[in-house]
Scaffold this motif. Structure first.
Motif, PDB file in Angstrom:
ATOM      1  N   GLU A  43     -20.106  35.057 -78.826  1.00  0.00           N
ATOM      2  CA  GLU A  43     -19.597  35.000 -80.200  1.00  0.00           C
ATOM      3  C   GLU A  43     -18.458  35.992 -80.392  1.00  0.00           C
ATOM      4  O   GLU A  43     -17.432  35.655 -81.014  1.00  0.00           O
ATOM      5  CB  GLU A  43     -20.721  35.294 -81.202  1.00  0.00           C
ATOM      6  N   ALA A  71     -18.629  28.984 -87.068  1.00  0.00           N
ATOM      7  CA  ALA A  71     -19.285  29.387 -85.810  1.00  0.00           C
ATOM      8  C   ALA A  71     -20.355  28.380 -85.410  1.00  0.00           C
ATOM      9  O   ALA A  71     -20.496  28.034 -84.227  1.00  0.00           O
ATOM     10  CB  ALA A  71     -19.890  30.778 -85.955  1.00  0.00           C
ATOM     11  N   LEU A  75     -19.972  27.002 -81.896  1.00  0.00           N
ATOM     12  CA  LEU A  75     -20.890  27.644 -80.951  1.00  0.00           C
ATOM     13  C   LEU A  75     -22.301  27.080 -81.001  1.00  0.00           C
ATOM     14  O   LEU A  75     -23.036  27.151 -80.018  1.00  0.00           O
ATOM     15  CB  LEU A  75     -20.960  29.156 -81.222  1.00  0.00           C
ATOM     16  N   PHE A  78     -24.873  31.353 -85.246  1.00  0.00           N
ATOM     17  CA  PHE A  78     -24.121  32.485 -85.802  1.00  0.00           C
ATOM     18  C   PHE A  78     -25.004  33.726 -85.735  1.00  0.00           C
ATOM     19  O   PHE A  78     -26.203  33.671 -86.019  1.00  0.00           O
ATOM     20  CB  PHE A  78     -23.712  32.224 -87.248  1.00  0.00           C
TER      21      PHE A  78
END
Length: 834
Positions: A43, A71, A75, A78
């Motif tokens: 991250e 995010a 990803l 978070f």
């Protein structure tokens, strides 16, 4: 440090820290925190790449819904700044275990809804296990130490997360081997995974997009190894879709962690926690039945299911997966196999590890086996060495199946003899794997190793696939020639059995053996080894072999040392292997797989050094590190520095190459110390032992004058010994200081020379010994034949007769009472005497 050194350090530290939990539980802590660090730093890298500064990231909070959503989309999750792994490290002594509980709870809450199956509850085993570390204070102390240990793992390397993945797998392997079956039940040894991966990847090498599936995924190592092998051939890692299913919750977490840490996109991961046999891969997601319908047909299935596990076959008659038969309740092996086969595309391939018994057990298993053979599903059977899996020593096989084949035969491979000992276990070598893969790819018959077996022969054996029925890998039974046993000489048939050498070395046979008669011959040389070594055909063969490899050294120096910053280790090893195979092809006495093993042995060190140079830069060759050792202090093992060592270039190598005079001088003093120490020991042995306090003098053959002389000599030798010990210590320290200074100031040219000595010399040296090793084997075989027939039956009969006569004469000299003498007389009759 390279990944092997780092993994060793982590394992050593883990062993020192472990105490309150056993190995199989401890893995959940260390591996869980490794994974959390991975996610945290991924991250951070993501936001830095998006233009954020380190200061900006300090403002990352859960309340920033826009950033959180961004995010999650990119990803899949978070992490708040206060919950980042680096924030825990920065807290130092202010760190508290409550931060971990808060962070893990927040992580579960902030996972993207799209990637719930990838990340949901992935830390549940870690979170629930923390209580085993004691009260809050004890938990804080243990976890703080663990965090600082995990912090030593480098994340920003040219290898991206392969380094972390290697450490992860290394820890899983070590926990499995140290804790036995309890920790190893979910782990497939890397060598077995590698063998399966090479077979699968070769089959799929021309595809652009691939689906691979492991229905009993365990730690995920098998699935990952297959993916890596396929990726090397495809060149497109995003073209691989991974499917994994695992029953055990904590092991399922390992699967997910391991897959994610290899840099696989969450969108390419489909994972499921469930019973493979009872709950097949869902055709749809409950939240979107029509939009997610997928019967899951894949290009490759790989699995290492639990062996001979009980299952519930009732009601499975209508299950389309088991169209070829229902496995018995007591053994689910074929149930797993049929499940795997069902999910295979017509063009796909599957490899499954099973116990050896599936090849010959009868009943329902025999019926399934017959159906698989008659429908041409079984492509190959590979018998593995015993004791190759953690926690079990039973023999196992790999069965290779295809959904659609043009052949009807079965390749049967007996690879049970090819392995090396690794502690209490056996392990496949690189050459063993290569040998198996080559015959499977070529579907090749090799005497004593593999054989293509037609369906008619299998039918004739009532579908029994037991490997020894088809491939005899046993050593030939030794036979004795009656004529040579009676009259001497070496049978020509046994000499002719060495035809491989006679063909390769023309004229050697006639140079070694006298003509004799049509049945037997005799050696015509007194010194066999010398005669072989001096033979012109032998010398010419070795010279031609050396000439064939004359250009390899230059190529290695140019491609490895000259391009150290750009060379791909895996690809380059394969390139060098192909080159070696080509050079060896004209030399029948050299086994190309032995040459491959020499390469792989050397490459382990080469690849580790390349990784170090590519991640740390060329100046890593000029670095020295403290040499840390464990010493007892206050009853505890304490790590202390005991000198220095080269970061890349070993001190011994540098000394041999660039400080040879100083090294020679040290060795001269060391040799003298050994000589004088031996002299002291001899003098002590000659002297009478000291009075033991009982008032009696020890006996001694020496006179008082001789004792006094010996004592004087001992005193002088002891004084000399003490002086030499001091000299050795001083010279050793001086040489170490000189070596350290020299390493830190090496020129590029000197580094290149030393890398050639470290990388290329061992490889070339090992390759150059191969023809001589084969010739040495010939000499041993001839010596064994000579010894076998050296004593004829007449010689042995004469020796027995002489021994009986001598015993008879000895018995005649004995005296005793009446009954003793009657017994002796009867024995002498049996021996042919009086």
């Amino acid at each position: 440090m390279n990944k092997q050194q780092l993994a060793a350090k982590i394992w050593e530290s883990a062993n020192r820290m472990r105490g309150k939990v056993d190995a199989s539980e401890y893995k959940d802590f260390i591996l869980g925190f490794i994974f959390y660090k991975y996610l945290s730093e991924k991250e951070e890298q993501f936001f830095l790449a998006e233009g954020m500064t380190a200061a900006d990231m300090e403002q990352l909070t859960e309340e920033d819904e826009e950033t959180v959503g961004y995010a999650q989309r990119r990803l899949g999750y978070f992490i708040d700044y206060k919950n980042l792994f680096s924030t825990w490290v920065a807290a130092g002594n202010d760190f508290a275990i409550s931060q971990v509980y808060e962070a893990l709870s927040a992580f579960s809450r902030l996972v993207s809804p799209t990637y719930q199956k990838v990340f949901k509850d992935v830390f549940v085993t870690l979170q629930t296990g923390l209580s085993k570390l004691g009260d809050a204070t004890s938990q804080t102390r243990s976890v703080r130490d663990l965090i600082h240990l995990v912090q030593t793992i480098p994340m920003h390397t040219r290898q991206d997360y392969d380094v972390l993945g290697y450490i992860y797998e290394d820890l899983i392997s070590k926990f499995a081997s140290s804790a036995g079956k309890k920790a190893g039940e979910f782990y497939t040894p890397h060598e077995v995974s590698e063998l399966m991966s090479e077979i699968v990847a070769d089959h799929l090498r021309n595809q652009d997009e691939i689906r691979i599936y492991d229905p009993t995924s365990g730690s995920g190592s098998l699935l990952i190894t297959i993916g890596e092998a396929v990726k090397r051939r495809m060149g497109n890692e995003d073209g691989i879709i991974y499917y994994a299913q695992e029953l055990n919750q904590s092991t399922f977490n390992l699967t997910r962690m391991n897959l994610v840490m290899r840099g696989i996109k969450p969108s390419n991961l489909f994972v499921r926690n469930g019973d493979t046999l009872e709950e097949d891969w869902p055709y749809f997601d409950d939240s979107d039945p029509s939009g997610t319908y997928d019967p899951l047909y894949v290009d490759a299935v790989v699995s290492n299911p639990p062996y001979s596990q009980r299952w519930e076959p009732e009601g499975k008659d209508a299950d389309i997966r088991f169209a070829y038969g229902i496995a018995p309740r007591s053994k689910a092996d074929y149930a797993f196999l049929l499940h795997d086969l069902y999910h295979l595309k017509p063009s796909g391939i599957m490899c499954i590890v099973l116990p050896h018994g599936v090849l010959f057990r009868g009943g329902e298993e025999g019926n399934i086996r017959r159906n698989l053979i008659e429908n041409d599903k079984i492509a190959a059977i590979i018998g593995l060495p015993a004791n190759i899996f953690f926690g079990t020593g039973i023999p196992t096989i790999i069965m290779v199946l295809r959904q659609k084949r043009t052949e009807s035969d079965v390749l049967i491979v007996d690879a049970s003899k090819g392995f090396e000992k690794a502690g209490k276990s056996n392990r496949l070598r690189a050459s063993d794997i290569r040998r198996i893969v080559d015959v499977v790819d070529a579907r090749q018959t090799v005497e004593g190793f593999s054989r293509l077996v037609g369906k008619e022969e299998i039918r004739a054996n009532d579908y029994n696939l037991n490997i020894p029925r088809y491939v005899d890998s046993s050593e030939p039974t030794e036979t004795w020639d009656l004529y040579s046993t009676m009259f001497g000489g070496i049978p020509r048939a046994e000499i002719d059995a060495l035809d491989t050498w006679w063909q390769a070395l023309p004229g050697l046979h006639d140079a070694l053996f006298a003509s004799g008669n049509d049945h037997a011959a005799s050696l015509r040389v007194d010194n066999l080894s010398e005669a072989v070594a001096c033979n012109e055909a032998v010398r010419s063969y070795i010279k031609r072999y050396q000439d064939a490899f004359s250009g390899l050294r230059r190529k290695l120096v140019s491609d490895l040392i000259g391009r150290w910053d750009a060379v791909d280790s895996l690809g380059e090893e394969e390139s060098v292997a192909s080159d070696i195979f080509q050079r060896v092809s004209d030399f029948s006495l050299v086994d190309k797989y032995e040459a491959y093993q020499v390469l792989d042995n050397a490459w382990e060190g080469i690849s580790a050094d390349l990784e170090m140079l590519q991640t740390e830069g060329f100046d890593a060759t000029r670095r020295v590190d403290p040499l840390m050792v464990l010493k007892k202090k206050g009853g505890k093992d304490v790590e202390v520095q005991d000198g220095w060592k080269g970061h890349v270039l070993p001190f011994g190598l540098v000394q041999e190459a660039l400080l040879s005079d100083e090294l020679s001088a040290l060795r001269t003093v060391q040799d003298e110390l050994i000589r004088v120490s031996g002299e002291c020991d001899s003098l002590k042995e000659e002297l009478p032992p000291e009075d033991d306090g009982d008032g009696e003098e020890a006996s001694c053959d020496l006179t008082d004058e001789e004792i006094e002389e010996r004592q004087q000599l001992l005193a002088e030798a002891t004084k000399r010994q003490k002086s030499l010990k001091k000299a050795v210590k001083e010279r050793t320290e001086a040489l170490e200081d000189a070596t350290r200074t020299l390493v830190e100031s090496l020129t590029d040219e000197q580094v290149y020379e030393l890398l050639e000595r470290k990388w290329v010399d061992p490889l070339m040296g090992g390759l150059m010994t191969l023809p001589q090793q084969s010739i040495d084997r010939l000499v041993k075989k001839i010596e064994a034949l000579q010894e076998k027939y050296q004593d004829t039956y007449a010689d042995i009969a004469g020796q027995i007769s002489d021994a009986e006569r001598e015993l008879n004469e000895m018995l005649g000299q004995l005296v005793g009472d009446e009954f003793d003498m009657l017994g002796i007389a009867e024995l002498r009759k049996l021996l042919g005497g009086e």
